[in-house]
Design a protein around this motif. Structure first.
Motif, short mmCIF file in Angstrom:
data_model
loop_
_atom_site.label_atom_id
_atom_site.label_comp_id
_atom_site.label_asym_id
_atom_site.label_seq_id
_atom_site.Cartn_x
_atom_site.Cartn_y
_atom_site.Cartn_z
N THR A 84 -21.94 -7.82 -24.39
CA THR A 84 -21.52 -6.94 -23.27
C THR A 84 -20.20 -6.77 -23.42
OG1 THR A 84 -23.43 -7.83 -21.68
CG2 THR A 84 -21.42 -6.57 -20.86
N ARG A 85 -19.85 -5.32 -23.76
CA ARG A 85 -18.53 -4.95 -24.07
C ARG A 85 -17.87 -4.38 -22.83
NH1 ARG A 85 -20.50 -5.15 -29.53
NH2 ARG A 85 -18.97 -6.24 -30.65
N PHE A 86 -16.64 -4.56 -22.28
CA PHE A 86 -16.02 -3.94 -21.12
C PHE A 86 -14.75 -4.16 -21.47
CE2 PHE A 86 -16.72 -8.26 -20.13
CZ PHE A 86 -15.64 -8.87 -19.42
N THR A 87 -14.05 -3.08 -20.55
CA THR A 87 -12.38 -2.80 -21.00
C THR A 87 -11.90 -2.91 -19.52
OG1 THR A 87 -12.85 -1.43 -22.76
CG2 THR A 87 -10.56 -1.18 -21.40
N VAL A 88 -10.74 -3.63 -19.47
CA VAL A 88 -10.07 -3.68 -18.04
C VAL A 88 -8.45 -3.46 -18.50
CG1 VAL A 88 -9.34 -5.43 -16.35
CG2 VAL A 88 -11.59 -5.56 -17.37
N ARG A 89 -7.82 -2.70 -17.36
CA ARG A 89 -6.55 -2.21 -17.64
C ARG A 89 -5.94 -2.93 -16.67
NH1 ARG A 89 -2.64 0.78 -19.76
NH2 ARG A 89 -3.78 1.63 -21.23
N THR A 90 -5.02 -3.52 -16.52
CA THR A 90 -4.00 -4.15 -15.64
C THR A 90 -3.28 -3.23 -15.01
OG1 THR A 90 -2.49 -5.00 -16.95
CG2 THR A 90 -4.39 -6.66 -16.58
N PRO A 91 -2.99 -3.16 -13.68
CA PRO A 91 -2.16 -2.41 -12.96
C PRO A 91 -0.88 -2.76 -13.13
CG PRO A 91 -3.16 -3.90 -11.33
CD PRO A 91 -3.84 -4.11 -12.58
N VAL A 92 0.10 -1.80 -12.78
CA VAL A 92 1.67 -2.08 -12.77
C VAL A 92 1.68 -3.26 -11.61
CG1 VAL A 92 2.35 -0.01 -13.72
CG2 VAL A 92 2.20 -0.19 -11.36
N ARG A 93 3.13 -3.69 -11.73
CA ARG A 93 3.12 -4.98 -10.58
C ARG A 93 2.92 -4.21 -9.19
NH1 ARG A 93 3.73 -10.15 -12.57
NH2 ARG A 93 5.15 -10.41 -14.13
N MET A 94 2.32 -5.14 -8.55
CA MET A 94 2.00 -4.58 -7.26
C MET A 94 3.23 -5.02 -6.06
SD MET A 94 1.35 -5.43 -3.70
CE MET A 94 0.86 -7.21 -3.77
N VAL A 95 3.77 -3.78 -5.67
CA VAL A 95 5.00 -3.78 -4.61
C VAL A 95 4.84 -3.00 -3.75
CG1 VAL A 95 7.58 -3.88 -4.55
CG2 VAL A 95 6.58 -4.25 -6.79
N SER A 96 4.53 -3.61 -2.30
CA SER A 96 4.29 -2.81 -1.16
C SER A 96 5.54 -2.76 -0.32
CB SER A 96 3.03 -3.31 -0.57
OG SER A 96 3.42 -4.60 -0.04
N PRO A 97 5.68 -1.61 0.30
CA PRO A 97 6.65 -1.38 1.26
C PRO A 97 6.62 -2.16 2.82
CG PRO A 97 5.51 0.60 1.26
CD PRO A 97 5.04 -0.26 0.29
N PRO A 98 7.61 -2.36 3.52
CA PRO A 98 7.26 -2.65 4.96
C PRO A 98 6.45 -1.49 5.40
CG PRO A 98 9.82 -3.14 4.38
CD PRO A 98 9.18 -2.37 3.21
N THR A 99 5.64 -1.99 6.33
CA THR A 99 4.81 -1.21 7.24
C THR A 99 5.72 -1.00 8.55
OG1 THR A 99 3.61 -2.89 8.17
CG2 THR A 99 2.58 -1.77 5.97
N PHE A 100 6.53 -1.39 8.95
CA PHE A 100 7.35 -1.50 10.12
C PHE A 100 8.77 -1.50 9.71
CE2 PHE A 100 9.59 -3.12 13.72
CZ PHE A 100 8.91 -2.16 14.90
N PHE A 101 9.47 -0.19 10.17
CA PHE A 101 11.04 -0.10 9.86
C PHE A 101 11.62 0.53 11.15
CE2 PHE A 101 14.30 2.29 7.33
CZ PHE A 101 15.28 1.35 7.52
N THR A 102 12.48 0.02 11.80
CA THR A 102 12.84 0.67 13.00
C THR A 102 14.38 0.54 13.20
OG1 THR A 102 12.42 1.21 15.33
CG2 THR A 102 12.37 -1.26 14.49
N ALA A 103 15.20 1.54 13.74
CA ALA A 103 16.57 1.15 14.31
C ALA A 103 16.59 0.74 15.55
CB ALA A 103 17.20 2.59 14.04
N TYR A 104 17.72 -0.17 15.94
CA TYR A 104 17.87 -0.61 17.30
C TYR A 104 19.16 -0.74 17.58
CZ TYR A 104 18.34 -5.29 15.44
OH TYR A 104 18.59 -6.53 14.68
N ASN A 105 19.72 -1.21 18.68
CA ASN A 105 21.07 -1.39 19.10
C ASN A 105 21.87 -0.33 18.42
OD1 ASN A 105 20.22 -3.71 20.40
ND2 ASN A 105 21.31 -4.94 19.16
N GLN A 106 21.74 0.85 18.66
CA GLN A 106 22.45 1.83 18.14
C GLN A 106 23.72 2.19 19.21
OE1 GLN A 106 20.81 5.75 17.61
NE2 GLN A 106 22.61 6.82 17.13
#
Length: 274
Positions: A84-106
């Protein structure tokens, strides 16, 4: 020892997970098979697994790289399944951004930011913060305070996660509006020329970057407005002295001091008069 016979159906397999540096492979087991092989399908061949089990985790792979594998089971020394032959490509490094970003004390002179953690595969996450595309800070954790915003501006703040190899996530951005509390600086070096009379002056500064000039021929006689630093005047009468004024204003309505110039200049006699 006789030749090996490949007279059994190929094995079915599953990829249980694929990361940028590792994969986990599992396959079916059969009662008539006693050992399983998972090798690289290129030269020189590398054996990743040999044994009676049905799963293996392969580590130390390179990100964004294609790997080819061949899987087989063995009944005895002379009988194996077809490969059984198969091929796998590894992804680039996984880097995810913050899902919450807010301003305060302006306030009018600073603003703080808070965010939740981003995720990285390599190293500890850090956070690049930019204002209007210009780098402010690379922080290891929140919060962060910008102490140099400009009045009268809509600043765009963006955050990206980065890992230990300087791979970046997509940005997450917020816009923060700062009110304008100050007037532009006064126009300076107001002067005239003799070519139909052109007024010109040096540019005013305002943090909003949006300055309009009000040109007058006396306090109660506005000639017009311009965003340029010169203004042409027509319809002047020979033998008359004129006073012209220029006032800078910003989009919030704040006005500078009015500066004036006389034409002809004071100390020069008006033509046609003693």
């Amino acid at each position: 020892m006789g030749s090996i016979n490949f007279n059994s159906e190929p094995l079915n397999y599953d990829l249980d997970f694929v990361t940028s540096t590792s994969i986990k492979v599992s396959w079916e087991t059969r009662s008539d098979l006693v050992v399983y092989f998972l090798d690289s399908d290129y030269s020189p061949s590398k054996q990743y697994y040999k044994g009676p089990g049905n799963t293996v985790t392969i580590s130390d792979l390179k990100p964004n790289t294609e790997y080819k594998f061949v899987l087989a089971g063995q009944k005895d020394v002379n009988n194996r399944t077809r490969p059984t032959r198969f091929t796998v490509r590894t992804p680039v490094r996984m880097v995810s951004p913050p899902t919450f970003f807010t301003a305060y004390n302006q306030t009018d002179s600073e603003v703080s930011f808070f965010w939740n953690p981003g995720e990285v595969e390599f190293g500890e996450p850090r956070y690049e913060l930019r204002r209007d595309g210009h780098l402010l800070e690379v922080a290891s954790q929140p919060p962060f305070t910008d102490t140099s915003p400009e009045q009268g501006r809509d600043h765009v703040y963006c955050i990206r996660t980065l890992d230990g190899e300087f791979n970046y996530s997509e940005p997450v951005c917020v816009t923060v509006n700062f009110e304008d509390f100050t007037a532009p600086t006064d126009p300076s070096s107001l002067r005239t020329s003799n070519l139909g009379l052109t007024l010109s002056w040096d540019e005013s500064y305002d943090s909003s970057g949006d300055v309009t000039y009000i040109v007058d021929q006396g306090v109660d006689h506005q000639l017009g407005t311009t965003k340029e630093t010169e203004f042409s005047v027509t319809g002047l009468e020979l033998g008359r002295r004129y006073e012209f004024g220029v006032t800078a204003t910003d989009k919030a309505g704040h006005e500078s001091n009015r500066i004036v110039v006389h034409y002809p200049a004071l100390g020069i006699s008006v033509k046609g008069k003693p």
